[in-house]
Scaffold this motif. Sequence first.
Motif, mmCIF file in Angstrom:
data_model
loop_
_atom_site.group_PDB
_atom_site.id
_atom_site.type_symbol
_atom_site.label_atom_id
_atom_site.label_comp_id
_atom_site.label_asym_id
_atom_site.label_seq_id
_atom_site.Cartn_x
_atom_site.Cartn_y
_atom_site.Cartn_z
ATOM 1 N N ILE A 201 0.838 -1.204 0.000
ATOM 2 C CA ILE A 201 0.000 0.000 0.000
ATOM 3 C C ILE A 201 0.871 1.251 0.000
ATOM 4 O O ILE A 201 0.614 2.214 -0.752
ATOM 5 N N VAL A 202 1.907 1.260 0.822
ATOM 6 C CA VAL A 202 2.816 2.411 0.860
ATOM 7 C C VAL A 202 3.507 2.589 -0.485
ATOM 8 O O VAL A 202 3.617 3.713 -1.013
ATOM 9 N N MET A 203 3.973 1.503 -1.077
ATOM 10 C CA MET A 203 4.641 1.580 -2.374
ATOM 11 C C MET A 203 3.695 2.065 -3.462
ATOM 12 O O MET A 203 4.083 2.827 -4.356
ATOM 13 N N THR A 204 2.430 1.643 -3.387
ATOM 14 C CA THR A 204 1.437 2.089 -4.367
ATOM 15 C C THR A 204 1.176 3.578 -4.243
ATOM 16 O O THR A 204 1.075 4.290 -5.252
ATOM 17 N N SER A 205 1.069 4.065 -3.012
ATOM 18 C CA SER A 205 0.859 5.498 -2.794
ATOM 19 C C SER A 205 2.024 6.309 -3.336
ATOM 20 O O SER A 205 1.826 7.336 -4.010
ATOM 21 N N LEU A 206 3.245 5.852 -3.089
ATOM 22 C CA LEU A 206 4.425 6.545 -3.611
ATOM 23 C C LEU A 206 4.470 6.489 -5.137
ATOM 24 O O LEU A 206 4.866 7.464 -5.790
ATOM 25 N N LEU A 207 4.056 5.356 -5.707
ATOM 26 C CA LEU A 207 4.045 5.212 -7.160
ATOM 27 C C LEU A 207 3.083 6.204 -7.806
ATOM 28 O O LEU A 207 3.429 6.862 -8.802
ATOM 29 N N LEU A 208 1.875 6.339 -7.256
ATOM 30 C CA LEU A 208 0.912 7.278 -7.821
ATOM 31 C C LEU A 208 1.391 8.712 -7.667
ATOM 32 O O LEU A 208 1.206 9.542 -8.570
ATOM 33 N N PHE A 209 1.996 9.015 -6.516
ATOM 34 C CA PHE A 209 2.534 10.356 -6.304
ATOM 35 C C PHE A 209 3.612 10.666 -7.340
ATOM 36 O O PHE A 209 3.641 11.756 -7.922
ATOM 37 N N TRP A 210 4.507 9.698 -7.591
ATOM 38 C CA TRP A 210 5.560 9.897 -8.582
ATOM 39 C C TRP A 210 4.972 10.044 -9.980
ATOM 40 O O TRP A 210 5.451 10.861 -10.779
ATOM 41 N N SER A 213 3.609 13.471 -10.393
ATOM 42 C CA SER A 213 4.738 14.402 -10.496
ATOM 43 C C SER A 213 5.379 14.339 -11.879
ATOM 44 O O SER A 213 5.783 15.369 -12.439
ATOM 45 N N PHE A 214 5.465 13.141 -12.439
ATOM 46 C CA PHE A 214 6.023 12.988 -13.781
ATOM 47 C C PHE A 214 5.152 13.677 -14.818
ATOM 48 O O PHE A 214 5.653 14.381 -15.711
ATOM 49 N N ILE A 215 3.840 13.489 -14.724
ATOM 50 C CA ILE A 215 2.919 14.154 -15.651
ATOM 51 C C ILE A 215 3.007 15.669 -15.494
ATOM 52 O O ILE A 215 2.939 16.415 -16.481
ATOM 53 N N GLU A 216 3.192 16.123 -14.260
ATOM 54 C CA GLU A 216 3.344 17.563 -14.025
ATOM 55 C C GLU A 216 4.565 18.111 -14.759
ATOM 56 O O GLU A 216 4.495 19.169 -15.395
#
Length: 229
Positions: A201-210, A213-216
């Motif tokens: 779950i933590v890794m998934t949250s970090l993945l979506l955040f990244w 950020s990449f799309i930004e």
Amino acid sequence: MRFELVYSWLIPSPIGVAAEMVKSWSRLMEHWLATMQLTLLGFMGGALCGILLAMLLHFIPIVRRAMYPVLILSQNIPVIVIAPILTMLLGFGMMPKVLLIVLVCFFPICIAMLGGLAQIDYSLSNYMGMIGSSRWQAFVHLELPSSLSSLFSGLKIAASYSVLSAVVAEWLSPKVGLGGFMILSSRGYMPERVFAAVLLIVMTSLLLFWLVSFIERMCIRWRPRKEAA
């Protein structure tokens, strides 16, 4: 290596958690895919609702003054309270879970975009008015680009919230998903599986955040980089 400070059935060792992840990898991936599907549906729905609502409130100030207190009030209701109500109204299917994530995600996106739309260069706004630009043209060519940084800030917050909301939603009907996997594992006194699910779950949250950020970075290439000190 364990120092026997706590019972292994209460808090497992990191080696035990890693071994359980390897052992149950296929099963964890099955639940992870279900959680990702739920998370992405809710996040995209929340993003769409938040952006459209921000545009509506920006274009119609009377509606903004009327609805803004309601928006603030809606965020004072805990997620764990909303979830059972949605289940009673809509059943145990996918719809109440997705709707719960949408309700959590739309607020930071809407508020962030509203703040960005208010922070425009008024000299450019006056210039566009002088050359005869319509209200929509000013929005598309000036206000919307100026609000992108704030919008993506709200999207990054919502991306983290969406994973948490998906896990809470899966607690209501623990059949598939990492949230349900955690509940069933804790009831069966299998802490290794619980901690393995938490790690995913933590890794998934970090993945979506990244990912946001990449799309930004792809969408806001014109923003000047800060010079190193």
